[in-house]
Design a protein around this motif. Structure first.
Motif, PDB file in Angstrom:
ATOM      1  N   THR A  14      81.861  51.737 -15.760  1.00 43.67           N
ATOM      2  CA  THR A  14      80.800  51.732 -14.765  1.00 43.67           C
ATOM      3  C   THR A  14      79.458  51.501 -15.449  1.00 43.67           C
ATOM      4  O   THR A  14      79.353  51.549 -16.669  1.00 43.67           O
ATOM      5  CB  THR A  14      80.791  53.058 -13.968  1.00 43.67           C
ATOM      6  N   GLY A  15      78.444  51.258 -14.668  1.00 43.37           N
ATOM      7  CA  GLY A  15      77.120  50.998 -15.211  1.00 43.37           C
ATOM      8  C   GLY A  15      76.281  50.288 -14.172  1.00 43.37           C
ATOM      9  O   GLY A  15      76.791  49.483 -13.378  1.00 43.37           O
ATOM     10  N   PHE A  16      74.991  50.598 -14.159  1.00 46.20           N
ATOM     11  CA  PHE A  16      74.119  50.064 -13.119  1.00 46.20           C
ATOM     12  C   PHE A  16      73.830  48.586 -13.351  1.00 46.20           C
ATOM     13  O   PHE A  16      74.075  48.035 -14.434  1.00 46.20           O
ATOM     14  CB  PHE A  16      72.806  50.852 -13.081  1.00 46.20           C
ATOM     15  N   LEU A  17      73.318  47.944 -12.301  1.00 47.52           N
ATOM     16  CA  LEU A  17      72.937  46.539 -12.396  1.00 47.52           C
ATOM     17  C   LEU A  17      71.970  46.325 -13.557  1.00 47.52           C
ATOM     18  O   LEU A  17      70.978  47.045 -13.684  1.00 47.52           O
ATOM     19  CB  LEU A  17      72.278  46.085 -11.088  1.00 47.52           C
ATOM     20  N   GLY A  18      72.276  45.352 -14.398  1.00 45.49           N
ATOM     21  CA  GLY A  18      71.408  45.046 -15.526  1.00 45.49           C
ATOM     22  C   GLY A  18      71.616  45.902 -16.751  1.00 45.49           C
ATOM     23  O   GLY A  18      70.897  45.758 -17.745  1.00 45.49           O
ATOM     24  N   SER A  19      72.598  46.815 -16.710  1.00 44.48           N
ATOM     25  CA  SER A  19      72.809  47.718 -17.842  1.00 44.48           C
ATOM     26  C   SER A  19      73.622  47.084 -18.958  1.00 44.48           C
ATOM     27  O   SER A  19      73.846  47.719 -19.997  1.00 44.48           O
ATOM     28  CB  SER A  19      73.506  48.998 -17.369  1.00 44.48           C
ATOM     29  N   GLY A  20      74.094  45.869 -18.766  1.00 46.10           N
ATOM     30  CA  GLY A  20      74.866  45.200 -19.805  1.00 46.10           C
ATOM     31  C   GLY A  20      76.365  45.337 -19.641  1.00 46.10           C
ATOM     32  O   GLY A  20      77.126  44.912 -20.524  1.00 46.10           O
ATOM     33  N   LYS A  21      76.809  45.886 -18.523  1.00 46.02           N
ATOM     34  CA  LYS A  21      78.244  46.088 -18.296  1.00 46.02           C
ATOM     35  C   LYS A  21      79.007  44.769 -18.266  1.00 46.02           C
ATOM     36  O   LYS A  21      80.073  44.640 -18.879  1.00 46.02           O
ATOM     37  CB  LYS A  21      78.443  46.861 -16.988  1.00 46.02           C
ATOM     38  N   THR A  22      78.482  43.792 -17.541  1.00 41.33           N
ATOM     39  CA  THR A  22      79.158  42.505 -17.409  1.00 41.33           C
ATOM     40  C   THR A  22      79.249  41.792 -18.753  1.00 41.33           C
ATOM     41  O   THR A  22      80.295  41.260 -19.116  1.00 41.33           O
ATOM     42  CB  THR A  22      78.425  41.612 -16.391  1.00 41.33           C
ATOM     43  N   ALA A 134      80.427  54.510 -19.368  1.00 43.35           N
ATOM     44  CA  ALA A 134      79.268  53.999 -18.637  1.00 43.35           C
ATOM     45  C   ALA A 134      78.345  53.266 -19.600  1.00 43.35           C
ATOM     46  O   ALA A 134      78.156  53.698 -20.739  1.00 43.35           O
ATOM     47  CB  ALA A 134      78.507  55.138 -17.959  1.00 43.35           C
ATOM     48  N   THR A 135      77.772  52.174 -19.128  1.00 42.81           N
ATOM     49  CA  THR A 135      76.815  51.431 -19.945  1.00 42.81           C
ATOM     50  C   THR A 135      75.397  51.868 -19.614  1.00 42.81           C
ATOM     51  O   THR A 135      75.067  52.156 -18.470  1.00 42.81           O
ATOM     52  CB  THR A 135      76.949  49.920 -19.719  1.00 42.81           C
ATOM     53  N   ALA A 136      74.552  51.904 -20.643  1.00 46.01           N
ATOM     54  CA  ALA A 136      73.136  52.221 -20.480  1.00 46.01           C
ATOM     55  C   ALA A 136      72.326  51.226 -21.294  1.00 46.01           C
ATOM     56  O   ALA A 136      72.650  50.935 -22.447  1.00 46.01           O
ATOM     57  CB  ALA A 136      72.841  53.652 -20.929  1.00 46.01           C
ATOM     58  N   THR A 164      73.791  49.708 -24.717  1.00 50.09           N
ATOM     59  CA  THR A 164      73.745  48.256 -24.866  1.00 50.09           C
ATOM     60  C   THR A 164      72.340  47.771 -25.213  1.00 50.09           C
ATOM     61  O   THR A 164      71.363  48.526 -25.103  1.00 50.09           O
ATOM     62  CB  THR A 164      74.196  47.574 -23.567  1.00 50.09           C
ATOM     63  N   LYS A 165      72.248  46.520 -25.616  1.00 52.55           N
ATOM     64  CA  LYS A 165      70.980  45.842 -25.934  1.00 52.55           C
ATOM     65  C   LYS A 165      70.212  46.539 -27.054  1.00 52.55           C
ATOM     66  O   LYS A 165      68.976  46.460 -27.118  1.00 52.55           O
ATOM     67  CB  LYS A 165      70.107  45.711 -24.685  1.00 52.55           C
ATOM     68  N   VAL A 166      70.946  47.225 -27.928  1.00 53.12           N
ATOM     69  CA  VAL A 166      70.287  47.914 -29.040  1.00 53.12           C
ATOM     70  C   VAL A 166      69.680  46.913 -30.022  1.00 53.12           C
ATOM     71  O   VAL A 166      68.769  47.256 -30.788  1.00 53.12           O
ATOM     72  CB  VAL A 166      71.272  48.855 -29.765  1.00 53.12           C
ATOM     73  N   ASP A 167      70.191  45.673 -30.023  1.00 56.33           N
ATOM     74  CA  ASP A 167      69.646  44.658 -30.912  1.00 56.33           C
ATOM     75  C   ASP A 167      68.307  44.122 -30.411  1.00 56.33           C
ATOM     76  O   ASP A 167      67.593  43.426 -31.148  1.00 56.33           O
ATOM     77  CB  ASP A 167      70.638  43.499 -31.054  1.00 56.33           C
ATOM     78  N   THR A 180      66.900  61.223 -23.088  1.00 51.54           N
ATOM     79  CA  THR A 180      67.059  61.220 -21.634  1.00 51.54           C
ATOM     80  C   THR A 180      68.523  61.294 -21.248  1.00 51.54           C
ATOM     81  O   THR A 180      68.907  62.051 -20.343  1.00 51.54           O
ATOM     82  CB  THR A 180      66.429  59.946 -21.036  1.00 51.54           C
ATOM     83  N   LEU A 181      69.360  60.530 -21.927  1.00 46.96           N
ATOM     84  CA  LEU A 181      70.793  60.546 -21.635  1.00 46.96           C
ATOM     85  C   LEU A 181      71.389  61.923 -21.880  1.00 46.96           C
ATOM     86  O   LEU A 181      72.239  62.391 -21.116  1.00 46.96           O
ATOM     87  CB  LEU A 181      71.511  59.505 -22.493  1.00 46.96           C
TER      88      LEU A 181
END
Length: 332
Positions: A14-22, A134-136, A164-167, A180-181
């Protein structure tokens, strides 16, 4: 004809829109290390498979990728989709996958899907619920959690969080998001994933969720000796509480606890997950979402490890006093 020696694990991604899940899922299904996996996709276009799946009949909606991973479009209920996959596996029509990953929509509340996976008797004949990833988003995750209830719920109930997007983010922003997480989820393991490493870590992102994360978060040396919250109330009133077990629990106490949770807490229970010592000497995994509780399953204890127990309650709009009262029948 391949036969599963034990129920096959089904994981929820799971993961919200834009979280990098796809993007994460797209890379996973193309990794040879993910070859023994069946992925159930809820929406066309999620990972670029729509051109292969659209127009196919319901009984041929499975695509075998070059990596060996199976991708399936959920054209009916989740129960029917998993049942169909299992029997096609048994007949040798598709490769003998060893795990299933179910992807949810970015706007979806994952709780009903968890209930289906963990408590539906048809699914339980061949599968077991393996946990939630879950993706964040390291770039915008903090603002997303603050703005959208669905994003907060997805992160709060996760067993593992893929950052995700740590780079693309600087370390200061990542550390802020990590704090926060932890406020929303005190027990989930958080793993950084990047385009360079996700293929190598493909199976590890899902495997080992059931007992490992609780052991690391609560049962380690230095865990709180008495019951108490490990997080503060954030927006939407979502709080994560972690309790070490004080004494073994019997079936009567467990039944009294589940009745109390169903009648007094109900929809305010986003998730209960735990490892509890039983009076018969077993260690069992406990799982519940809202009004539904799965049958506690025995967990093998690694050699040399003490049979400690713990429970995590993720609740919404419940005071600390109400949570303490709710956990009391379990002796915590």
């Amino acid at each position: 004809m391949p036969v599963a020696a034990e129920p096959l694990p089904v994981y929820l991604l799971t993961g919200f829109l834009g979280s990098g899940k796809t993007t994460l899922l797209s890379r996973l299904v193309r990794s040879p290390r993910f070859a023994d996996t069946a992925v159930v996709i809820n929406e066309f276009g999620e990972i670029g498979l729509d051109h292969m799946l659209v127009g196919k009949a319901d009984d041929t909606d499975v695509v075998l990728l070059d990596s060996g991973c199976l991708c399936c479009a959920a054209t009916s209920s989740l129960q029917d989709t998993l049942e169909s996959l299992y029997y096609r596996r048994q007949r040798g029509e598709i490769p003998p996958y060893t795990r299933v990953v179910v992807e949810t929509s970015g706007l979806a509340d994952p709780c009903p899907v968890i209930n289906t996976l963990s408590a539906d008797p048809l699914i339980a004949r061949h599968y077991r619920f393996g946990g939630v990833v879950a993706t964040a988003d390291a770039l915008h995750g903090a603002s997303t959690l603050d703005a959208y209830r669905e994003a907060s719920t997805q992160v709060a109930i996760a067993d593992r969080i893929a950052l995700t997007k740590v780079d693309l983010a600087d370390e200061a922003a990542i550390q802020t998001l990590l704090a926060t997480l932890r406020g929303y989820n005190a027990s989930a393991e958080i793993r950084r994933v990047s385009p360079d490493t996700v293929g190598e870590d493909a199976p590890a992102l899902f495997d080992g969720l059931r007992a490992e994360h609780l052991d690391a978060a609560i049962l380690q040396a230095g865990a709180p000796p008495v019951a108490g919250p490990l997080a503060h109330v954030l927006r939407y009133g979502i709080v994560s509480y972690a309790y070490p077990q004080g004494r073994p629990v019997g079936w009567e106490d467990y039944a009294r606890w589940t009745r109390h949770m169903q009648r007094q807490v109900g929809d305010r229970l986003l998730r209960a997950k735990g490892l509890l010592r039983w009076t018969d000497g077993t260690l069992r995994a406990v799982h519940g979402v809202r009004h539904v509780f799965a049958t506690p399953e025995p967990v093998a204890v690694p050699e040399g490890r003490a049979q400690a127990g713990a429970m995590v309650l993720i609740v919404q709009d419940l005071s600390a006093e109400e949570v303490d009262e709710a956990i009391r029948p379990l002796g915590m």
